[in-house]
Design an enzyme around this catalytic site. Structure first.
Site, mmCIF file in Angstrom:
data_model
loop_
_atom_site.group_PDB
_atom_site.id
_atom_site.type_symbol
_atom_site.label_atom_id
_atom_site.label_comp_id
_atom_site.label_asym_id
_atom_site.label_seq_id
_atom_site.Cartn_x
_atom_site.Cartn_y
_atom_site.Cartn_z
ATOM 1 N N ASP A 70 0.785 -1.118 -0.046
ATOM 2 C CA ASP A 70 -0.023 -0.110 -0.156
ATOM 3 C C ASP A 70 0.913 1.290 0.069
ATOM 4 O O ASP A 70 2.114 1.292 0.300
ATOM 5 C CB ASP A 70 -1.070 -0.019 1.385
ATOM 6 N N TYR A 72 3.071 4.810 0.956
ATOM 7 C CA TYR A 72 3.732 5.278 1.977
ATOM 8 C C TYR A 72 2.624 5.837 3.061
ATOM 9 O O TYR A 72 1.727 6.708 2.455
ATOM 10 C CB TYR A 72 4.629 6.374 1.696
ATOM 11 N N PHE A 83 5.956 2.793 -4.473
ATOM 12 C CA PHE A 83 7.396 2.949 -3.930
ATOM 13 C C PHE A 83 8.008 4.157 -4.432
ATOM 14 O O PHE A 83 9.012 4.554 -3.823
ATOM 15 C CB PHE A 83 8.377 2.058 -4.459
ATOM 16 N N HIS A 189 9.021 -8.237 0.713
ATOM 17 C CA HIS A 189 8.906 -6.809 0.408
ATOM 18 C C HIS A 189 10.198 -6.258 0.655
ATOM 19 O O HIS A 189 11.203 -6.575 1.465
ATOM 20 C CB HIS A 189 7.999 -6.538 1.480
#
Length: 231
Positions: A70, A72, A83, A189
């Site tokens: 999801d 930031y 990202f 991740h």
């Protein structure tokens, strides 16, 4: 608030997901894209940027998908591309991504944290949730689940092989429904909490060399390599 029209799903993507979602589900996604506050807390990225990944990368141009979790969940960091950030202080996940990318490709490190160039060159920078409440990771995950699955299905339905870089457990789960002719490159991740540890039978993100592996395998299938240059 941004113009309501700017929060509509781009037409090419809307048409591609029409068979997977009801008109009510599409309307709900556009409603979620217009929510500024959740129980009094700001929602990120800002209104006007939640469909940015779809606007930057039309369906017919998708060569790769980087799928995260999801956005930031701190102020000013997220701007609608998974990202990516436009602030000078990079979030830790992005620092790990750029470090792995630099070691993998040998390309020079960028001077900013924007990944928009990838998006403009066929890399769909998608999260499994397109919004998040301030300070509350995964808070909107269930509300976007059907919508992002429909987006992945639309890419999966494309005839030419696409490289799916699935980072983290929620992204890896989406790989179960991707057609067999595509490339699936899962890993943990890139967050510092998980980047150096395997995840769900997938390798650790650090050392996984996803960028060069994607290009090598695409070329073997007769598909042009992805331009991973930044800036």
């Amino acid at each position: 608030m941004a113009d309501r029209a700017s929060e509509q799903i781009p037409q090419d993507w809307r048409e591609s997901i029409a068979g997977c979602l009801t008109p009510g589900e599409i309307e709900e996604a556009e409603h979620m894209a217009s929510v500024e506050f959740d129980d009094g807390h700001p929602v990120y990225p800002p209104v006007g940027q939640r469909f940015e990944a779809l606007r930057c990368t039309p369906l017919v141009e998708v060569k790769a998908v980087i799928l995260g979790q999801d956005p930031y969940h701190e102020a000013d960091q997220a701007h609608g591309l998974a990202f990516s950030t436009t602030v000078s202080k990079w979030p830790p996940s992005l620092r790990n991504i750029i470090c792995e990318w630099h070691l993998d490709t040998g390309l020079p490190c960028p001077g900013n944290g924007s990944l928009q160039r990838w998006a403009r060159h066929g890399v769909l920078l998608l999260n499994t949730a397109l919004s998040v409440r301030d300070g509350k990771a995964n808070n909107h995950a269930k509300r976007w689940d059907g919508f992002t699955k429909a987006i992945i299905h639309a890419v999966s339905a494309q005839p030419q092989a696409v490289a799916f870089l699935l980072w983290g457990a929620p992204a890896i789960k989406c790989g179960r429904d991707i057609a067999a002719h595509h490339l699936i490159l899962p890993s943990s991740h890139p967050s510092p909490l998980s980047a150096d540890r395997p995840c769900a039978d997938a390798p650790a993100f650090i050392g996984s060399r996803p960028f060069s592996r994607a290009n090598q395998q695409l070329v073997q299938l007769g598909v042009p390599a992805i331009d991973w240059l930044l800036e």
